[in-house]
Design a protein around this motif. Sequence first.
Motif, short mmCIF file in Angstrom:
data_model
loop_
_atom_site.label_atom_id
_atom_site.label_comp_id
_atom_site.label_asym_id
_atom_site.label_seq_id
_atom_site.Cartn_x
_atom_site.Cartn_y
_atom_site.Cartn_z
N ASP A 17 -6.07 2.63 -0.37
CA ASP A 17 -6.64 1.52 -1.12
C ASP A 17 -8.16 1.57 -1.21
O ASP A 17 -8.76 0.84 -1.99
CB ASP A 17 -6.23 0.19 -0.47
N GLY A 39 0.43 0.35 -4.31
CA GLY A 39 -0.50 -0.75 -4.20
C GLY A 39 -0.78 -1.55 -5.44
O GLY A 39 -1.78 -2.27 -5.50
N GLU A 89 0.82 -1.21 0.00
CA GLU A 89 0.00 0.00 0.00
C GLU A 89 0.85 1.25 0.00
O GLU A 89 0.50 2.26 -0.62
CB GLU A 89 -0.93 -0.01 1.22
#
Length: 424
Positions: free
Chosen positions: A364, A155, A151
Motif C-alpha cells: 500500500d 487493496g 491489502e
Amino acid sequence: MFDKRKLSNLVEENQAELLDLTAKLLQIPSENPLGDTTEITKFIVGYLEKNQIPVKTYEPDPKRFNILASIGPENGKTLIYCGHSDTVPVGDLEKWDFSPFSGEIKEGYMLGRGASDMKAGLAGLIFSMVLLKRYEVPLAGKLVLAIVPDEESGGDFGVPWLLDQGLVKGDGCLIAEPSSELNPTIGQKGSCWFKLTVNGIPGHGSLSPFLGRSAIFDAVKAIEKICQVTNWEITPPDDLIELLNVSNRYLELNERSETRGVFEKITCNIGTIHGGTSANVVADKCVVAIDCRLPFGITNEEVMTRVRQMLDQLDIDYQIESFGFKSSANFTPAEDPICQAIVENITEVLDETAYGVLQWACSDARHFREHQIPVLQYGPAELETIHGFNEKVKIEQIINCGKVYTLAAVDYFNKVNGGKNEFN
C-alpha cells in the motif's frame, strides 16, 4: 514533559497488554479471500472506544471495513499510522504444527496466521495510540490510525479508496508491514500483473497435432518469451544508485546473496495455468496469470508494450489483460522526517545502526506516494514464515516495535515543528 526513557518504560510496563492485544487479533480469522473483516473490526473499534478514542468506520465493499481514529490537535502536521486487518488464507490445516488462530506464545514466539503479516505490527500501532492517549503524552500534531481491510487482495477498497475519497490526508506515514529489525523499507519495486489468454482450435485428442491447434502448446511458447523479461538490461536513474547499492549489501548481510541483483531486474512468476477441457480434446483455450515486479528505470506501460511485441512474433491468437497490482517502482528519500524518525528510534531502541532499504515486492506504500505522502514500512516479522505454514513472530520484536512506534510518533512532530515539541 515526557522524555524517551519514560515513554520506553511505559511500553515495558504495559507490554502484557500489547501481547494480549496481538493474541486476540490472531484469534479472529480475517482471511482474504473471503475478505470478511466484520468480527476483527468490531473488536478493534471496541478496544479503541474503551480507551476513549473516537472511531469512524467505512464499508466501501460488503463486509470490508476501513477504520479511522485520531488523537492530537487538528492544527499542525498530520502523521498516519497504517495497517491492514486481513491476512492470506491459512491453507492446508494439516500442514500447520499449531492452530493458525491460536495466538499462543511458545518459546519466545507468538504463533498464528498474520503474526508477521501483519497483526503484530497492527497491534503495535493500535497499542501506541492508546498509550499516548492514556498517559496524555503531548503531541504537536494529529496522529491518525488507518486500518484497511483488503491489502492482501490488491487493496482497492482500502488505502487507495480512503485517499481518493479524501478521508485520509497527511504529511508522513508509517505502515507496519513486516521488515527486518534494523531495516525499514523506504522504497519498493513496481508491479505488473497480467492475464494471458491464448485461443486454440479444438479437435479430437487422438489426431493432435495433425488436426486442431492446442492453446496449451501456444501458451507454452508465449511463456518462454515472457520469461525473457528477466534478461532485459535496465538502467536505473543516477539518484537511485546509492540506495540500490545499500539494498544489495543488505541482501548479502542477511544471507540472501543469491538474490543480489533482484532490485535491478524484472522478476517473472508464472502463477497459474488453466487450459483445456479433457485429455482427449485439443485445448481451445489456455489462461495464464503472470506476476512481474519492475525495477527503477522501466514503467508498467513499457513492459506491456514490449511483451506484446514479443508475442506478436509468435503468430498465436492471444489477448492480454492487466489485473491486480499495477505500479512503477517508487521510494521516499531517507532524509524525509518520517524516515528519520523511524530509523533513529530503531537505532536507539535496539542500540544498533539502522538504515532504510528497498523492498523487492510492493504494498500500500505506493498509494501514499502517488498522493505525495512520504511513507516507509517497519514491522515485527519472522520473514521466512510470511504467507507460509507455521507463521510466527518473536515476542521481543513485538515489544521493540511498540517502543519504536510510540517514540517515533512524538519524535516526528518534533522534527517537522522545528524542535517545538516537549520531547527530549
